[in-house]
Design an enzyme around this catalytic site. Structure first.
Site, PDB file in Angstrom:
ATOM      1  N   CYS A 134     -10.638   2.856   1.628  1.00 34.44           N
ATOM      2  CA  CYS A 134      -9.301   2.891   1.035  1.00 34.44           C
ATOM      3  C   CYS A 134      -8.593   4.193   1.388  1.00 34.44           C
ATOM      4  O   CYS A 134      -8.828   5.237   0.773  1.00 34.44           O
ATOM      5  CB  CYS A 134      -9.393   2.731  -0.477  1.00 34.44           C
ATOM      6  SG  CYS A 134      -7.786   2.764  -1.275  1.00 34.44           S
ATOM      7  N   CYS A 137      -6.484   5.687  -1.381  1.00 33.48           N
ATOM      8  CA  CYS A 137      -7.261   6.363  -2.434  1.00 33.48           C
ATOM      9  C   CYS A 137      -7.742   7.727  -1.946  1.00 33.48           C
ATOM     10  O   CYS A 137      -7.681   8.709  -2.676  1.00 33.48           O
ATOM     11  CB  CYS A 137      -8.507   5.567  -2.823  1.00 33.48           C
ATOM     12  SG  CYS A 137      -8.273   3.803  -2.976  1.00 33.48           S
ATOM     13  N   ASP A 138      -8.263   7.784  -0.730  1.00 34.42           N
ATOM     14  CA  ASP A 138      -9.024   8.957  -0.312  1.00 34.42           C
ATOM     15  C   ASP A 138      -8.393   9.780   0.816  1.00 34.42           C
ATOM     16  O   ASP A 138      -8.875  10.870   1.123  1.00 34.42           O
ATOM     17  CB  ASP A 138     -10.434   8.515   0.143  1.00 34.42           C
ATOM     18  CG  ASP A 138     -11.199   7.849  -0.996  1.00 34.42           C
ATOM     19  OD1 ASP A 138     -10.975   8.252  -2.151  1.00 34.42           O
ATOM     20  OD2 ASP A 138     -11.998   6.938  -0.737  1.00 34.42           O
TER      21      ASP A 138
END
Ligand code: NDP
Length: 306
Positions: A134, A137-138
């Site tokens: 992701c 997300c990261d």
């Protein structure tokens, strides 16, 4: 045999939010947590894009807090894996762990989706330490660094262009000599100077040390093996909605995502609602899943009032 007005399957942001709303609506919901309590978020570390946390929040803590909030409001949150369902008539019969059956007047499916991984031992070893599925997300943790994205679909192109804004260099590892992505996405990639596509390449091994990922070993179709130093390795080879159990009953698209009606969470079966990633091939964000869990509980409440 146990009965409930509202049974929620799944313990990600969608499931817990549905439980919070259903509890406050006095539906006394039961929530079955499944094999991975807390859902996909528990595979990541810090979440910086969930509203309300200016310093970010530990993903496991966030899920523990959502669970605690659902329990505090009266939800019956239990371990349990749904092994069979009969949605042919109401109340719906839901078999848990192959033993107990719960009869549910309404059902909220919030079983999520799982990112596909290549299946390499080295990829598993560094999951959460440089290997991620992701970018939204990261990606933030790789500002100014070099990363690689595996895949040639719309997700891979989207993630690569997102990462290109943050990172110094983004390699796309594509197994064929064409991208599967839409023309528009392909053009966006082509216009992005710091994306380099490594055509006809497959990942042989993710390289790393105690600090996390340090590189990737690739093999070209020609057989040539080579390495690229990178700090982050992102998978974008598709997601699999966890809808197998429900497919005989509720309508899904060709990829298995449960179809919902308009902006509601209503499925093709009256009294069955779907929330979160199991019905969302596009956004796949915790906050979006939480919002759809809210909608599912409100839809279930209104359905029961009819
Ligand atoms: P796709 O299935 O479309 O693409 C998967 C990609 O990963 C393909 O390039 C595929 O290669 C590659 N791949 C699959 N398995 C492997 C493997 N084992 N090793 C290496 N490469 C592999 O998935 P997406 O998640 O990209 O998209 C899913 C759906 O969501 C699509 O319909 C897409 O259009 C849609 N979507 C739309 C977006 C938008 O409109 N903005 C954004 C994101 C997704 P190959 O081509 O060789 O099979």
């Amino acid at each position: 045999m146990e009965s409930t007005k509202c049974l929620i399957i799944g313990s990600g942001p969608a499931g817990y939010t549905a439980a919070i709303y259903a509890s406050r609506a006095a539906l006394a919901p039961i929530l079955l947590e499944g094999l991975q309590p807390g859902g996909q978020l528990t595979t990541t570390t810090v979440i910086e894009n969930f509203p309300g946390y200016p310093q970010g929040v530990d993903a496991n803590q966030l899920m523990a807090d959502m669970r605690a909030q659902a329990v505090a409001l009266g939800a019956d949150v239990r371990p349990g894996f749904v092994s069979a369902v009969d949605l042919s008539k109401r109340p719906f019969a839901v078999t848990v762990d192959g033993e107990e059956t719960i009869m549910a007047e309404t059902l909220i499916i919030a079983t999520g989706a799982t990112a596909k991984y290549l299946g390499l031992p080295s990829e598993e070893k560094f999951r959460g330490f440089g290997v991620s599925a992701c970018a939204t997300c990261d990606g933030f943790f790789y500002r100014g660094k070099d990363v690689a994205v595996v895949g040639g679909g719309d997700t891979a192109c989207e993630e690569a262009t997102y990462l290109a804004n943050l990172c110094r260099k983004v390699y796309m590892i594509v197994r064929r000599n064409v991208l599967r992505a839409s023309k528009a996405m392909q053009e966006r990639v082509a216009r992005t100077e710091n994306i380099e596509i490594l055509w006809e390449c497959q990942t042989r091994e993710v390289l790393g040390d105690a600090s996390g990922v340090t590189g990737v070993r690739l093999v070209r179709k020609s057989g040539e093996v080579f390495e690229k130093p990178i700090d982050g390795f992102f998978l974008a080879i598709g997601h699999q909605p966890q809808s197998e159990l429900f497919k005989p009953w509720v309508a899904t698209d060709e990829q298995g995502y449960i179809l919902t009606e308009g902006k509601s969470s209503r499925t093709s079966v009256e009294g069955v609602f779907a929330a979160g990633d199991v019905q969302d091939p596009h956004y796949r964000q915790a906050v979006a899943a939480a919002g759809s869990g809210c909608r599912a509980a409100l839809d279930a409440e209104r359905f029961l009032l009819q």
